[in-house]
Design a protein around this motif. Structure first.
Motif, short mmCIF file in Angstrom:
data_model
loop_
_atom_site.label_atom_id
_atom_site.label_comp_id
_atom_site.label_asym_id
_atom_site.label_seq_id
_atom_site.Cartn_x
_atom_site.Cartn_y
_atom_site.Cartn_z
N PRO A 244 16.64 26.03 33.43
CA PRO A 244 15.41 26.13 34.02
C PRO A 244 14.96 24.74 34.44
O PRO A 244 14.17 24.88 35.65
CB PRO A 244 14.52 26.36 32.84
N LEU A 245 15.41 23.47 34.40
CA LEU A 245 14.99 22.33 34.92
C LEU A 245 15.24 22.22 36.27
O LEU A 245 14.82 21.49 37.24
CB LEU A 245 15.52 21.14 34.19
N TYR A 246 16.66 22.98 36.77
CA TYR A 246 17.12 23.09 38.09
C TYR A 246 16.69 24.39 38.86
O TYR A 246 17.34 24.88 39.86
CB TYR A 246 18.69 22.77 38.11
N GLY A 247 15.86 25.03 38.40
CA GLY A 247 15.45 26.37 38.91
C GLY A 247 16.53 27.52 38.71
O GLY A 247 16.46 28.40 39.54
N SER A 248 17.32 27.27 37.61
CA SER A 248 18.28 28.17 37.42
C SER A 248 18.25 29.13 36.14
O SER A 248 17.24 28.84 35.48
CB SER A 248 19.66 27.48 37.32
N LEU A 249 18.85 30.02 36.16
CA LEU A 249 18.75 31.04 35.01
C LEU A 249 20.69 31.35 34.60
O LEU A 249 21.38 31.21 35.15
CB LEU A 249 18.33 32.58 35.42
N VAL A 250 20.47 31.57 33.19
CA VAL A 250 21.89 31.95 32.63
C VAL A 250 21.82 33.26 32.14
O VAL A 250 20.92 33.79 31.24
CB VAL A 250 22.25 30.94 31.48
N LYS A 251 22.84 33.98 32.41
CA LYS A 251 22.90 35.47 31.96
C LYS A 251 24.45 35.58 31.32
O LYS A 251 25.43 35.55 32.06
CB LYS A 251 22.69 36.58 33.17
N GLU A 252 24.30 36.09 30.00
CA GLU A 252 25.57 36.28 29.49
C GLU A 252 25.96 37.87 29.57
O GLU A 252 25.28 38.91 29.63
CB GLU A 252 25.44 36.24 27.86
N VAL A 253 27.41 38.05 29.78
CA VAL A 253 27.96 39.44 30.18
C VAL A 253 28.87 39.68 29.45
O VAL A 253 29.56 38.71 28.76
CB VAL A 253 28.53 39.27 31.86
N ASN A 254 29.35 40.87 29.42
CA ASN A 254 30.55 41.30 28.20
C ASN A 254 32.04 40.79 29.19
O ASN A 254 32.16 40.78 30.29
CB ASN A 254 30.65 42.73 28.50
N PRO A 255 32.60 40.01 28.21
CA PRO A 255 34.07 39.18 28.82
C PRO A 255 35.22 40.24 28.86
O PRO A 255 36.13 39.85 29.50
CB PRO A 255 34.34 38.27 27.70
N HIS A 256 34.71 41.74 28.94
CA HIS A 256 35.79 42.71 29.01
C HIS A 256 36.13 42.68 30.37
O HIS A 256 35.36 43.15 31.43
CB HIS A 256 35.49 44.12 28.40
N LEU A 257 37.58 42.44 30.64
CA LEU A 257 37.92 42.57 32.22
C LEU A 257 37.67 41.49 33.08
O LEU A 257 37.91 41.68 34.27
CB LEU A 257 37.99 43.97 32.69
N THR A 258 36.87 40.74 32.63
CA THR A 258 36.47 39.53 33.41
C THR A 258 37.50 38.50 34.16
O THR A 258 37.29 38.20 35.26
CB THR A 258 35.22 38.70 32.69
N SER A 259 38.43 38.31 33.60
CA SER A 259 39.83 37.59 33.90
C SER A 259 40.48 38.50 34.80
O SER A 259 41.47 37.66 35.52
CB SER A 259 40.56 37.03 32.70
N LYS A 260 40.56 39.69 34.75
CA LYS A 260 41.42 40.45 35.63
C LYS A 260 40.36 41.17 36.97
O LYS A 260 41.06 41.78 37.80
CB LYS A 260 41.84 41.74 34.93
N SER A 261 39.25 40.89 37.07
CA SER A 261 38.25 41.56 37.94
C SER A 261 38.19 40.80 39.05
O SER A 261 37.86 39.29 38.86
CB SER A 261 37.07 41.79 37.70
N CYS A 262 38.21 41.03 40.35
CA CYS A 262 38.11 40.03 41.65
C CYS A 262 36.54 39.97 41.82
O CYS A 262 35.59 40.92 41.90
CB CYS A 262 38.59 40.88 42.86
N PRO A 263 36.07 38.59 41.89
CA PRO A 263 34.66 38.45 42.02
C PRO A 263 34.13 39.07 43.41
O PRO A 263 32.90 38.98 43.43
CB PRO A 263 34.52 37.10 41.81
N ARG A 264 34.87 39.22 44.57
CA ARG A 264 34.33 39.82 45.56
C ARG A 264 34.07 41.30 45.58
O ARG A 264 32.88 41.64 46.09
CB ARG A 264 35.29 39.31 46.74
N CYS A 265 35.15 41.91 45.15
CA CYS A 265 34.86 43.51 45.36
C CYS A 265 35.08 44.14 44.31
O CYS A 265 35.01 45.34 44.01
CB CYS A 265 36.27 43.95 46.25
#
Length: 287
Positions: A244-265
């Motif tokens: 928040p000091l930099y105007g940002s937020l943090v959101k925790e997500v389920n780690p399932h398949l995050t290493s195998k998923s393309c961040p673009r599509c």
């Protein structure tokens, strides 16, 4: 219960509400840990008496706070000449906690009015933190931190052997080095997070909600030791309250398949490590 307390003190009902709220919070936390096998099945007990002050019972004036104890009876505290006064300048005072021998004054950052639209997706690995900022891939190396924890682990092993033969003296020495390791790790984590936030201000950081205990169940001895040296939760925790000091937020997500998923599509690959990172960034230089 509230009616009986109000006969003793007009403000007792306000403090009773906070006591009930804290009790529910403690029980919910104990239930979650007990279901995962991290806590005893015995119900938790408070070892020390404390009172949490509601925001309606305290009045902040500059660097002073006045807490209403009874009608026309107040407790006034000031942090103007304390060591942490520069650190909390501009922050908002939370709900003070009064104990038998001290008073805790929690401070909090003000969250941004709007959620940043730009995301930074972060994948936490054993030796690196891999991120995608909607334009390029970038990697932050944790090798220095891993080497620090590995070296301290070897030194702690030698001290542990010494401590087993020297009683109280060995115990004090063990505590000294454990405290030193914790301070060095936290120092690295804070510097790492500061550099990350300076490089990517006004962002929504998407981080994995990792659970070490479940990882240990499916890991061999070698991998378990490597996982035990990671500080994912510490980095996420520091990032969450500094963002928040930099105007940002943090959101925790389920780690399932995050290493195998393309961040673009969002396409999911059957192979691990398909999406290769295209650059390595040092947390100290940014190069």
């Amino acid at each position: 219960m509230r009616h009986e307390l109000e006969e003793v003190n007009v403000l007792a009902s306000h403090y009773a509400d906070k006591a009930i709220s804290d009790a529910y919070s403690v029980l919910r936390s104990w239930k979650r840990r007990a279901e995962k096998g991290r806590a005893s099945l015995r119900k938790p007990k408070l070892k020390r008496v404390y009172v949490r002050v509601k925001s309606t019972l305290r009045k902040v004036d500059g660097e002073n706070v006045r807490i209403t104890v009874k009608p026309y009876q107040y407790l006034t505290l000031s942090w103007s000449h304390t060591w942490f006064s520069p650190r909390v300048k501009g922050l908002e005072l939370g709900e003070p906690v009064i104990k038998e021998d001290r008073v805790h004054l929690p401070f909090r950052y003000r969250l941004p009015w709007s959620t940043p639209l730009d995301y930074l997706a972060i994948d936490s690995n054993l030796y690196t933190l891999d991120a995608y900022d909607d334009e390029k891939f970038v990697t932050f190396s944790w090798r220095e931190l891993y080497s620090l924890k590995f070296g301290m682990e070897l030194k702690r092993g030698r001290i542990k052997s010494f401590a087993s033969k020297h009683g109280r003296k060995g115990g004090k020495l063990m505590g000294k080095y454990s405290h030193r390791e914790r301070n060095r790790v936290l120092d690295y984590v804070h510097k790492f997070v500061n550099k990350l936030l300076e490089m990517y201000p006004v962002k929504t950081f998407a981080v994995e909600k990792l659970d070490k205990q479940s990882m240990f169940q499916d890991a061999d001895d070698k991998l378990s030791k490597e996982i035990s040296r990671t500080v994912w939760r510490s980095i996420h925790r520091v990032l969450k309250y500094k963002a928040p000091l930099y105007g940002s937020l943090v959101k925790e997500v389920n780690p399932h398949l995050t290493s195998k998923s393309c961040p673009r599509c969002g396409w999911v690959s059957r192979k691990v490590g398909l999406f290769v990172v295209r650059g390595v960034v040092s947390p100290w230089t940014g190069n």
